[in-house]
Design a protein around this motif. Structure first.
Motif, PDB file in Angstrom:
ATOM      1  N   ALA A   1       0.833  -1.282  -0.093  1.00 18.23           N
ATOM      2  CA  ALA A   1      -0.107   0.008   0.109  1.00 18.23           C
ATOM      3  C   ALA A   1       0.886   1.222  -0.119  1.00 18.23           C
ATOM      4  N   VAL A   2       0.343   2.356  -0.690  1.00 15.36           N
ATOM      5  CA  VAL A   2       1.113   3.575  -0.702  1.00 15.36           C
ATOM      6  C   VAL A   2       0.197   4.755  -0.257  1.00 15.36           C
ATOM      7  N   SER A   3       0.839   5.421   0.522  1.00 18.95           N
ATOM      8  CA  SER A   3      -0.062   6.583   1.442  1.00 18.95           C
ATOM      9  C   SER A   3      -0.309   7.624   0.383  1.00 18.95           C
ATOM     10  N   VAL A   4      -1.413   7.857   0.317  1.00 17.63           N
ATOM     11  CA  VAL A   4      -2.175   9.042  -0.615  1.00 17.63           C
ATOM     12  C   VAL A   4      -1.513  10.266  -0.188  1.00 17.63           C
ATOM     13  N   SER A   6       1.475  11.151   0.836  1.00 21.24           N
ATOM     14  CA  SER A   6       2.791  11.233   0.419  1.00 21.24           C
ATOM     15  C   SER A   6       3.225  10.642  -0.788  1.00 21.24           C
ATOM     16  N   SER A   7       1.742  10.919  -1.850  1.00 24.07           N
ATOM     17  CA  SER A   7       2.231  10.487  -3.295  1.00 24.07           C
ATOM     18  C   SER A   7       1.761  11.810  -4.168  1.00 24.07           C
ATOM     19  N   VAL A   8       2.557  11.717  -5.260  1.00 23.59           N
ATOM     20  CA  VAL A   8       2.086  12.353  -6.417  1.00 23.59           C
ATOM     21  C   VAL A   8       1.245  11.666  -7.238  1.00 23.59           C
ATOM     22  N   ILE A   9      -0.275  12.179  -7.252  1.00 23.25           N
ATOM     23  CA  ILE A   9      -1.251  11.127  -7.777  1.00 23.25           C
ATOM     24  C   ILE A   9      -1.508  11.990  -9.114  1.00 23.25           C
ATOM     25  N   ILE A  10      -1.743  11.141 -10.105  1.00 26.32           N
ATOM     26  CA  ILE A  10      -2.062  11.449 -11.771  1.00 26.32           C
ATOM     27  C   ILE A  10      -3.273  10.573 -11.720  1.00 26.32           C
ATOM     28  N   THR A  11      -4.509  11.092 -12.258  1.00 22.07           N
ATOM     29  CA  THR A  11      -5.767  10.327 -12.623  1.00 22.07           C
ATOM     30  C   THR A  11      -5.883  10.164 -13.946  1.00 22.07           C
ATOM     31  N   LEU A  12      -6.025   8.798 -14.410  1.00 20.61           N
ATOM     32  CA  LEU A  12      -6.504   8.829 -15.781  1.00 20.61           C
ATOM     33  C   LEU A  12      -8.141   8.274 -15.913  1.00 20.61           C
ATOM     34  N   ASN A  59       6.927  11.326  -1.848  1.00 19.85           N
ATOM     35  CA  ASN A  59       7.877  10.260  -1.791  1.00 19.85           C
ATOM     36  C   ASN A  59       7.379   9.262  -2.774  1.00 19.85           C
ATOM     37  N   ASN A  60       6.125   9.095  -3.327  1.00 23.07           N
ATOM     38  CA  ASN A  60       5.773   8.318  -4.371  1.00 23.07           C
ATOM     39  C   ASN A  60       4.918   8.791  -5.506  1.00 23.07           C
ATOM     40  N   ILE A  61       4.867   8.032  -6.345  1.00 23.36           N
ATOM     41  CA  ILE A  61       3.885   8.486  -7.644  1.00 23.36           C
ATOM     42  C   ILE A  61       3.102   7.540  -7.875  1.00 23.36           C
ATOM     43  N   LEU A  62       1.711   7.763  -7.910  1.00 21.26           N
ATOM     44  CA  LEU A  62       0.564   6.831  -7.909  1.00 21.26           C
ATOM     45  C   LEU A  62      -0.483   7.246  -9.145  1.00 21.26           C
ATOM     46  N   ILE A  63      -0.280   6.254 -10.157  1.00 20.02           N
ATOM     47  CA  ILE A  63      -1.333   6.669 -11.489  1.00 20.02           C
ATOM     48  C   ILE A  63      -2.586   5.812 -10.922  1.00 20.02           C
ATOM     49  N   LYS A  64      -3.682   6.500 -11.004  1.00 17.79           N
ATOM     50  CA  LYS A  64      -5.196   5.946 -10.855  1.00 17.79           C
ATOM     51  C   LYS A  64      -5.701   5.935 -12.235  1.00 17.79           C
ATOM     52  N   ASP A  87      10.410   5.551  -9.180  1.00 16.52           N
ATOM     53  CA  ASP A  87       9.340   4.656  -8.435  1.00 16.52           C
ATOM     54  C   ASP A  87       7.863   4.902  -8.997  1.00 16.52           C
ATOM     55  N   LEU A  88       7.150   4.025  -9.193  1.00 18.36           N
ATOM     56  CA  LEU A  88       5.827   4.220  -9.941  1.00 18.36           C
ATOM     57  C   LEU A  88       4.733   3.073  -9.449  1.00 18.36           C
ATOM     58  N   TYR A  89       3.792   3.531  -8.871  1.00 23.08           N
ATOM     59  CA  TYR A  89       2.930   2.603  -8.373  1.00 23.08           C
ATOM     60  C   TYR A  89       1.280   2.821  -9.465  1.00 23.08           C
ATOM     61  N   VAL A  90       0.840   1.921  -9.650  1.00 20.60           N
ATOM     62  CA  VAL A  90      -0.476   1.924 -10.447  1.00 20.60           C
ATOM     63  C   VAL A  90      -1.733   1.443  -9.731  1.00 20.60           C
ATOM     64  N   ALA A  91      -2.686   2.096  -9.862  1.00 22.61           N
ATOM     65  CA  ALA A  91      -3.932   1.530  -9.003  1.00 22.61           C
ATOM     66  C   ALA A  91      -5.151   1.699 -10.158  1.00 22.61           C
ATOM     67  N   VAL A  92      -5.882   0.446 -10.359  1.00 24.49           N
ATOM     68  CA  VAL A  92      -7.101   0.561 -11.238  1.00 24.49           C
ATOM     69  C   VAL A  92      -8.274   0.823 -10.471  1.00 24.49           C
ATOM     70  N   LEU A  93      -9.303   1.764 -10.914  1.00 20.24           N
ATOM     71  CA  LEU A  93     -10.291   2.066 -10.150  1.00 20.24           C
ATOM     72  C   LEU A  93     -11.655   1.616 -10.720  1.00 20.24           C
ATOM     73  N   GLU A  94     -12.357   0.700  -9.723  1.00 21.90           N
ATOM     74  CA  GLU A  94     -13.619   0.196 -10.242  1.00 21.90           C
ATOM     75  C   GLU A  94     -14.690   1.285  -9.931  1.00 21.90           C
ATOM     76  N   VAL A  95     -15.412   1.882 -11.098  1.00 18.38           N
ATOM     77  CA  VAL A  95     -16.276   2.691 -10.855  1.00 18.38           C
ATOM     78  C   VAL A  95     -17.588   1.812 -10.310  1.00 18.38           C
ATOM     79  N   GLN A  96     -18.231   2.686  -9.363  1.00 16.10           N
ATOM     80  CA  GLN A  96     -19.358   1.882  -8.923  1.00 16.10           C
ATOM     81  C   GLN A  96     -20.685   2.938  -8.910  1.00 16.10           C
TER      82      GLN A  96
END
Length: 96
Positions: A1-4, A6-12, A59-64, A87-96
């Motif tokens: 898990a990555v702390s939101v 402390s993360s640079v977030i980019i949303t797609l 500290n981290n980069i998160l692509i959602k 360092d890069l982390y990728v998350a896939v979002l489920e639309v509800q």
């Protein structure tokens, strides 16, 4: 898990047959959306954003990416991020 926090977030966001919508930050706020007409300029903007955020103690980069975003769009954004950080982390979002 990555702390939101402390993360640079980019949303797609999925955009049908067009390139994914890219938002600098968490979520799809219109004022943070990058122009998708010029993908090269978009990559430059992503790299600059990541560099600025890392300089501001992130500290981290998160692509959602929403479900339906094409891998080529995630890869394109990942390459732009890679220009600024290894360092890069990728998350896939489920639309509800």
């Amino acid at each position: 898990a990555v702390s939101v926090k402390s993360s640079v977030i980019i949303t797609l966001a999925a955009n049908g047959d067009q390139p994914a919508g890219v938002y600098l930050g968490d979520g799809k706020a219109a004022d943070r959306m990058l122009d998708s007409a010029d993908l090269e300029a978009q990559s430059t903007d992503i790299t600059s954003f990541v560099e600025e955020e890392l300089a501001a103690d992130k500290n981290n980069i998160l692509i959602k990416a929403e479900k339906g975003v094409r891998h080529r769009d995630v890869a394109r954004v990942s390459r732009a991020v890679g220009q600024a950080a290894p360092d890069l982390y990728v998350a896939v979002l489920e639309v509800q």
